[in-house]
Scaffold this active site. Structure first.
Site, short mmCIF file in Angstrom:
data_model
loop_
_atom_site.label_atom_id
_atom_site.label_comp_id
_atom_site.label_asym_id
_atom_site.label_seq_id
_atom_site.Cartn_x
_atom_site.Cartn_y
_atom_site.Cartn_z
N LYS A 66 57.30 12.30 19.65
CA LYS A 66 58.20 12.18 20.78
C LYS A 66 59.37 11.22 20.59
O LYS A 66 59.22 10.14 20.03
CB LYS A 66 57.42 11.73 22.02
CG LYS A 66 56.62 12.83 22.65
CD LYS A 66 57.52 13.92 23.19
CE LYS A 66 56.97 14.49 24.47
NZ LYS A 66 57.52 13.92 25.64
N SER A 89 56.39 7.83 22.63
CA SER A 89 55.22 8.08 23.46
C SER A 89 54.03 7.34 22.88
O SER A 89 53.92 7.15 21.68
CB SER A 89 54.96 9.59 23.51
OG SER A 89 53.60 9.85 23.69
N GLU A 132 66.63 8.78 32.04
CA GLU A 132 65.79 9.10 33.19
C GLU A 132 65.77 7.95 34.20
O GLU A 132 65.82 8.17 35.41
CB GLU A 132 64.36 9.42 32.74
CG GLU A 132 64.28 10.74 32.00
CD GLU A 132 62.97 10.93 31.25
OE1 GLU A 132 62.72 12.03 30.79
OE2 GLU A 132 62.21 9.95 31.10
#
Ligand code: ARG
Length: 498
Positions: A278, A272, A285
């Site tokens: 993160k 991130s 995804e």
């Protein structure tokens, strides 16, 4: 080049609008091969003289090796570009003979089918590699217990291996569909002409054979108008993407901090820009998103062909980009998922811990009680439900921590006369491993069963691998033969010319 009836040249903006030359790059080679086969056949049926055949084939061969000489200016598509390049190179008198007995309408679908045929083999290969990677993971994890979910709530105890095998089974059905669809794709439309065939006695079987097809699409209207097999192919790919998107979703959930059943390797995770801790599953995804794109492609395709009258209509041109896109996206997704599957870390300890503390063991105990003591399953279900209620009230403790007294009270409440100590021992003795090893029904996570199944599935995947490679060989053998025949004209070797 085609303009006889309409006066002058096509308006530049209209040409841009009409032209499929950009999308046609993907079928340039197939269109050339189709032209070579057609010209050879014209020669064989005595419609084209040796010097004419030689001139055209030599030019086509030059084009094949030097695609930069292709004249795409003012061309509406690859068919026009190739024909006009040939004419430009060797003149109208000979070059203009290349298209006799043929139309762009049988060419368009010929090129599509040839490309789809190759793409099916490529995608099947990628599918095989994914299946092999999954089976490897399955083999390593027959005793890796984990909770199984329904409604995303813990349901029964299973194993990671059994879970993976469920995807292998599902993907093998996808494979089966694609494999049989190939049989319908591998038929030649060449020689169907514009819509109604030709007065020339075209040898359609010969061109089909030269291009490696197993047979011809008989009816000339059907051959040029129908796209059902292409839609069938696209829906098979969409089905693969649906399977992948479910697997993707499972992996995303299980790799979350809360589950931590698996860990996606760093190499296939993103970070991130703002939150330093993160490690995001972006590739998964994206794969989920791409499944949406492919479904959109399929929808676009069916919408395009809906209600087109029989005989070629230009709407059909719009199918091409979606056909190419659906294939490249599916293939890329299969590859990405293979990398991820291969490098996933299975957190066996976490899965065991979740299983040990899971009320999902209740189902096994309920079955055990009803079989061992002859209690009605409904009563056993009630007993376990009440026991879980108690355990939840006691700070969500696992079932094995319940006291004999708890069990006695529940048995009493349900009017069950079985000895509380026995039931209490049954509850304490029920471990996740015992739970799966005592599962008997076919297709359950029983480790022995899963092990046998993995072996069987490996053999099935291997068989597909052999069959796909035989298919690829038969196409490339046909192309080699074609190229040999072409060389006899275009090269110096003229000994075998018939
Ligand atoms: N470029 C067109 C396509 O890809 C081929 C044109 C076919 N024929 C016609 N009559 N306009 O579909």
């Amino acid at each position: 080049m085609y303009r006889s009836r309409p006066k002058g040249s096509l308006h530049k903006d209209m040409l841009d609008f009409l032209s499929s030359i950009g999308d046609d790059q993907e079928v340039f080679i197939y269109d050339l091969l189709g032209s070579q086969a057609h010209v050879l056949m014209l020669n064989d049926i005595g419609l084209m003289a040796y010097n004419e055949t030689k001139a055209i084939l030599t030019t086509l061969d030059r084009l094949k090796h030097h695609p930069n000489i292709l004249d795409t200016q003012n061309a509406e598509d690859i068919h026009e570009a190739i024909e006009s390049t040939v004419i430009k190179q060797i003149g109208m008198e000979i070059g203009g003979k290349m298209q006799i007995g043929r139309s762009r309408n049988d060419q368009v679908i010929l090129d599509i089918l040839m490309k789809v045929r190759d793409d099916i083999n490529v995608i099947c290969d990628s599918l095989i590699i994914l299946l092999q990677s999954l089976l490897e993971k399955a083999d390593e994890n027959v005793n890796t217990v984990m909770p199984l979910y329904t409604h995303l709530r813990q349901a029964q105890i299973g194993s990671y291996s059994h879970f993976i095998v469920s995807y292998v089974d599902s993907l093998l059905r996808d494979m089966e569909r694609l494999y049989t669809c190939y049989g319908r794709i591998n038929r030649s439309p060449l020689g169907a002409g514009a819509v109604g065939g030709s007065r020339i006695m075209l040898d359609r079987v010969k061109t089909a054979k030269l291009l490696g097809f197993s047979s011809v699409i008989e009816n000339s209207i059907d051959a040029t108008s129908s796209r059902d097999v292409v839609i069938e192919y696209a829906s098979n790919l969409a089905m693969i993407m649906l399977t992948l998107s479910r697997m993707t979703e499972d992996f995303i959930i299980w790799s979350s901090d809360e589950f931590a059943f698996i860990e996606i390797s760093d190499e296939y995770s993103s970070s991130s820009s703002s939150m330093p801790q993160k490690k995001n599953p972006d590739p998964l995804e994206l794969l989920r998103g791409k499944a949406g794109q492919v479904l959109g492609d399929l929808f676009a395709m069916t919408s395009i062909i809906k209600s087109i009258p029989s005989g070629y209509s230009r709407d059909l041109q719009e199918l091409k980009p979606t056909i190419w896109h659906i294939a490249s996206t599916t293939n890329q997704s299969l590859k990405v998922l293979t990398y991820i599957v291969k490098t996933i870390t299975v957190n066996k300890g976490r899965m065991l811990e979740a299983s040990n503390n899971s009320y999902a063991l209740s189902f096994d105990i309920a079955e055990l009680l009803s079989v061992k003591y002859g209690i009605a399953f409904r009563t056993a279900h009630k007993i376990m439900g009440l026991l879980v209620q108690r355990a939840v009230l006691k700070n969500k403790q696992p079932l094995r921590m319940l006291s004999k007294e708890d069990v006695r009270k529940v048995l009493e409440k349900t009017g069950c006369t079985v000895n509380a100590e026995d039931v209490s021992n049954d509850i304490k003795g029920m471990t996740p491993n015992l739970s799966i090893s005592s599962r008997q029904s076919a297709g359950s996570p029983n480790p022995q069963q899963v092990q046998t199944r993995v072996k069987l599935l490996r053999a099935r995947v291997f068989k597909y691998k052999e069959q796909i490679s035989a298919r690829k060989n038969s196409v490339s053998e046909a192309f080699q033969m074609l190229s040999l025949r072409v060389k006899k004209y275009s090269g110096n070797d003229v000994s075998g010319i018939r």
